[in-house]
Design a protein around this motif. Structure first.
Motif, short mmCIF file in Angstrom:
data_model
loop_
_atom_site.label_atom_id
_atom_site.label_comp_id
_atom_site.label_asym_id
_atom_site.label_seq_id
_atom_site.Cartn_x
_atom_site.Cartn_y
_atom_site.Cartn_z
N THR A 1 0.82 -1.23 0.00
CA THR A 1 0.00 0.00 0.00
C THR A 1 0.84 1.27 0.00
O THR A 1 0.32 2.37 -0.19
CB THR A 1 -0.93 0.04 1.24
N ILE A 2 2.16 1.12 0.22
CA ILE A 2 3.00 2.33 0.32
C ILE A 2 3.94 2.47 -0.88
O ILE A 2 4.98 3.12 -0.79
CB ILE A 2 3.80 2.35 1.64
N SER A 3 3.56 1.83 -2.00
CA SER A 3 4.32 1.95 -3.26
C SER A 3 5.82 1.74 -3.07
O SER A 3 6.62 2.67 -3.28
CB SER A 3 4.07 3.33 -3.90
N PRO A 4 6.23 0.54 -2.68
CA PRO A 4 7.66 0.28 -2.50
C PRO A 4 8.36 0.22 -3.85
O PRO A 4 7.72 0.18 -4.91
CB PRO A 4 7.68 -1.10 -1.82
N PRO A 5 9.70 0.15 -3.89
CA PRO A 5 10.43 0.02 -5.15
C PRO A 5 10.00 -1.26 -5.89
O PRO A 5 9.55 -2.22 -5.26
CB PRO A 5 11.91 -0.07 -4.71
N PRO A 6 10.12 -1.28 -7.22
CA PRO A 6 9.65 -2.43 -8.01
C PRO A 6 10.20 -3.78 -7.53
O PRO A 6 9.47 -4.77 -7.49
CB PRO A 6 10.14 -2.11 -9.42
N LYS A 7 11.49 -3.82 -7.15
CA LYS A 7 12.06 -5.09 -6.69
C LYS A 7 11.36 -5.57 -5.43
O LYS A 7 11.02 -6.75 -5.29
CB LYS A 7 13.57 -4.95 -6.43
N VAL A 8 11.13 -4.68 -4.49
CA VAL A 8 10.47 -5.04 -3.23
C VAL A 8 9.02 -5.45 -3.51
O VAL A 8 8.51 -6.42 -2.94
CB VAL A 8 10.53 -3.86 -2.23
N GLU A 9 8.37 -4.69 -4.39
CA GLU A 9 6.97 -5.00 -4.71
C GLU A 9 6.85 -6.39 -5.33
O GLU A 9 5.99 -7.19 -4.95
CB GLU A 9 6.42 -3.94 -5.69
N ALA A 10 7.74 -6.70 -6.29
CA ALA A 10 7.69 -8.01 -6.95
C ALA A 10 7.95 -9.14 -5.95
O ALA A 10 7.23 -10.15 -5.93
CB ALA A 10 8.72 -8.07 -8.08
N ARG A 11 8.97 -8.96 -5.11
CA ARG A 11 9.29 -10.01 -4.14
C ARG A 11 8.17 -10.18 -3.11
O ARG A 11 7.87 -11.30 -2.68
CB ARG A 11 10.61 -9.69 -3.43
N THR A 12 7.53 -9.08 -2.74
CA THR A 12 6.43 -9.16 -1.76
C THR A 12 5.24 -9.91 -2.36
O THR A 12 4.59 -10.72 -1.68
CB THR A 12 6.02 -7.74 -1.31
N HIS A 13 4.93 -9.63 -3.62
CA HIS A 13 3.85 -10.40 -4.28
C HIS A 13 4.18 -11.90 -4.27
O HIS A 13 3.30 -12.73 -4.02
CB HIS A 13 3.68 -9.91 -5.72
N LEU A 14 5.44 -12.23 -4.52
CA LEU A 14 5.85 -13.64 -4.53
C LEU A 14 5.72 -14.25 -3.13
O LEU A 14 5.21 -15.37 -2.97
CB LEU A 14 7.29 -13.77 -5.02
N GLN A 15 6.16 -13.53 -2.11
CA GLN A 15 6.05 -14.02 -0.73
C GLN A 15 4.59 -14.25 -0.35
O GLN A 15 4.24 -15.27 0.27
CB GLN A 15 6.68 -13.01 0.24
N LEU A 16 3.73 -13.29 -0.69
CA LEU A 16 2.30 -13.44 -0.39
C LEU A 16 1.74 -14.68 -1.08
O LEU A 16 0.99 -15.46 -0.46
CB LEU A 16 1.55 -12.19 -0.86
N ALA A 17 2.08 -14.85 -2.33
CA ALA A 17 1.58 -16.01 -3.08
C ALA A 17 2.03 -17.31 -2.43
O ALA A 17 1.22 -18.24 -2.25
CB ALA A 17 2.07 -15.94 -4.52
N ASN A 18 3.31 -17.40 -2.06
CA ASN A 18 3.83 -18.63 -1.45
C ASN A 18 3.13 -18.95 -0.14
O ASN A 18 2.83 -20.11 0.16
CB ASN A 18 5.34 -18.52 -1.23
N LEU A 19 2.86 -17.92 0.67
CA LEU A 19 2.16 -18.13 1.93
C LEU A 19 0.71 -18.57 1.69
O LEU A 19 0.19 -19.46 2.38
CB LEU A 19 2.18 -16.85 2.77
N LEU A 20 0.06 -17.94 0.73
CA LEU A 20 -1.33 -18.32 0.41
C LEU A 20 -1.41 -19.76 -0.09
O LEU A 20 -2.33 -20.50 0.25
CB LEU A 20 -1.89 -17.36 -0.64
N ILE A 21 -0.42 -20.16 -0.90
CA ILE A 21 -0.39 -21.53 -1.42
C ILE A 21 -0.20 -22.53 -0.29
O ILE A 21 -0.85 -23.58 -0.23
CB ILE A 21 0.72 -21.69 -2.49
N LYS A 22 0.70 -22.20 0.64
CA LYS A 22 1.06 -23.14 1.69
C LYS A 22 0.01 -23.23 2.79
O LYS A 22 -0.27 -24.31 3.32
CB LYS A 22 2.41 -22.73 2.31
N TYR A 23 -0.62 -22.09 3.13
CA TYR A 23 -1.46 -22.06 4.32
C TYR A 23 -2.96 -21.86 4.05
O TYR A 23 -3.75 -21.93 4.97
CB TYR A 23 -0.99 -20.96 5.28
#
Length: 584
Positions: A39-61
């Motif tokens: 929600t705070i418009s992080p840099p593109p690298k952080v944004e991409a990695r955060t989307h990936l982390q969220l996806a991995n957690l959603l898949i696992k849990y």
């Protein structure tokens, strides 16, 4: 002066990691922190990695596949505009392809993986991983040709890159695909010889070498068992059992790959152990050692239950199904029909919630039900199930096995015209298989046909051929079947002494297996023979054995027929007719 925005997202990321790693983990708050980062418009690298982390957690849990997919698509799209950043880009592609595949988007998955393969040529690890995943995907659709082509490309790529370990994994995987496709003969033998030489010359980490050796030996043993070479394969099987012991004794440090490009393993050590049990079961079944087969099966199933409690990987369900299928056949041979149908029901319960596994094992299930129906003397149900197996089988040897047994059903029912209609399918001279055991079995069926049609000289000729092939490879059950039928033919020809020479070793083998139906058949003939010889003590012994075998089989028959699971013999499609089962 530090950017306050950086402090915000760094704090949120640190807090998310704290929630994830605490005991017990608080995944809900972890997800909330990661969502706040976006929600705070992080840099593109952080944004991409955060989307990936969220996806991995959603898949696992969670089971929120759609939201996980959305995050992965965003991670993939963002990463395409960032130079480098391979880990996020290609991990997103791998996980997104899995979701596409699970939700019926196989073509989307293949297109995404192919795009990722094209982009990853400069990164050995990801290029190899993506090729392996794509090969696995097309293999699940029985596209053996595409799988083989992909693995060959991976092999050539690793040869150019000088990555010997990965190159061998691609070679062994290619051989595995050839075996799954039903290829055999000189082509597979040449590749196995090449693989053996390369594995022995490999000078990487000891753990990697043992892993490659187990992979090679599993393929070698399976190739020999597929060819019915039960005796010839014994040295390789012993070597495999020793090699898996070596792997289990290695320390964690010894199994760590020597390079980050080689972070691959065919299977984890614990799953390899189960696989070696399964291969040992297959060998014991073909050799006719039912008690040993059951012992290995029980150990493997116990190990699977322990592993499933930790991680329910799909490979464990596949191994469990294969073990249960062998266990069913084992119970049918030793005369435990009630236990067999209970285990068939267990197979059905495993398949009912997994349409992909049902598709893969459907022909085997129909075959198991057909053989059970044969053992229950229900020829009509057996015929229906064998024909269902023939319609659904993608495995050539299973197709031949079903035809051979269907031929026996027709012979039992004196349906000469129906037998003649499938005669070409079971002709031993033109049988489309590399398997010596199936060829020997086809000679046996021809001998049985000659017996039923009173062509006794033809019968002897066919059965002697079956015996010769069965003896050469220690196929004890087939040897026993051929001997007892030969004895029956000699008895019909009025040659009791020769009949006794056949049936006595047949009875000894049947008792060793043990095969209750063969013991019943042998004791019936021995009883008549000893009566002809005037040997009252042996006649009495054989007669008592016959009564005991008959009573055991009858009691079990009645028990099985009264079980609710017995209704499965009428199933061909739709929901399984079992209490508490849902629609497939």
């Amino acid at each position: 002066m530090a950017n306050p925005q950086n402090a915000y997202y760094l704090s949120l990321l640190a807090l998310a990691e704290r929630f994830r790693t605490q005991e017990p983990a608080n995944i809900k708050k972890c997800l909330q922190c990661l969502q706040a980062v976006l929600t705070i418009s992080p840099p593109p690298k952080v944004e991409a990695r955060t989307h990936l982390q969220l996806a991995n957690l959603l898949i696992k849990y969670t089971k929120n596949t759609q939201l996980a997919r959305d995050h992965l698509e965003k991670a993939w799209t963002l990463s395409m505009n960032i130079v480098g950043f391979d880990d996020v880009r290609f991990e997103a592609a791998c996980e997104l392809a899995k979701i596409y595949e699970q939700t019926g988007g196989s073509n989307n998955a293949k297109a995404l993986l192919q795009r990722a393969i094209d982009l990853s040529r400069q990164n050995v690890f990801w290029h190899c991983r993506l090729i392996f995943q794509t090969a696995q995907l097309v293999l699940s659709e029985f596209d053996y040709s595409s799988a083989g082509t992909l693995l060959q490309k991976g092999l050539e790529y690793c040869h150019i890159q000088g990555i010997a370990y990965n190159q061998l994994l691609f070679l062994l995987s290619k051989i595995m695909v050839f075996l799954l496709e039903g290829r055999g003969g000189a082509e597979v033998q040449a590749l196995l010889s090449q693989a053996n030489q390369s594995v022995e010359q490999y000078n990487g980490a000891q753990g990697q070498k043992e892993h490659l050796r187990v992979f090679y030996l599993v393929l070698m043993v399976c190739h020999n068992l597929n060819s019915g070479q039960v005796k010839s394969v014994k040295p390789a099987l012993k070597q495999l059992q020793q090699s898996i012991q070596n792997i289990t004794q290695l320390s964690e440090q010894e199994v760590i790959p020597s390079s980050s490009s080689e972070m691959f393993a065919w299977l984890p050590r614990e799953q390899l152990c189960v696989l070696v049990y399964l291969v040992s079961v297959m060998h014991s079944m073909q050799a006719g050692y039912m008690e040993k087969a059951q012992k290995y099966t029980d150990k493997a199933l116990l190990q699977i239950d322990k592993l499933k409690a930790e991680e329910n990987a799909s490979i464990l369900s596949s191994l469990q199904l294969l073990l249960l299928e062998h266990s069913v056949m084992c119970h049918l041979i030793i005369g435990s029909k009630a236990q067999a149908i209970k285990e068939i029901a267990r197979v059905c319960r495993l398949l009912q919630s997994d349409s992909k596994q049902l598709q893969a094992h459907r022909a085997q299930l129909h075959t198991l039900l057909a053989v059970y129906a044969m053992s229950m003397n229900n020829s009509a149900a057996a015929e229906i199930q064998f024909n269902a197996a023939l319609r659904t089988s993608k495995n050539r040897d299973l197709w031949i096995f079903a035809n051979l047994n269907l031929a026996v059903v027709y012979l039992r029912c004196h349906r000469e015209r129906d037998f003649a209609a499938i005669m070409d399918r079971i002709n031993p001279d033109t049988l489309p298989t590399q398997s010596q055991s199936l060829r020997a079995a086809s000679f046996y069926v021809q001998g049985l046909h000659a017996f039923f049609t009173a062509r006794h000289n033809d019968g002897k000729r066919f059965l002697r051929e079956s015996l010769k092939m069965a003896n050469a490879e220690d196929l004890n059950r087939l040897t026993s079947c051929s001997l007892v039928l030969l004895g029956h033919i000699f008895l019909a020809l009025g040659n009791p002494r020769e009949a006794l020479n056949m049936v006595t070793p047949a009875m000894q083998l049947a008792s060793k297996i043990p095969d209750l139906h063969l013991q019943l058949w042998s004791s019936a003939i021995l009883k008549d023979l000893y009566r002809q010889f005037g040997d009252a003590p042996h006649e009495q012994e054989s007669s008592q054995n016959h009564v005991n075998f008959s009573q055991t089989l009858l009691t079990d028959h009645v028990t099985a027929s009264r079980l609710p699971e017995h209704q499965l013999i009428n199933w061909t499609d739709g929901p399984f007719p079992l209490p508490g089962t849902d629609k497939v």
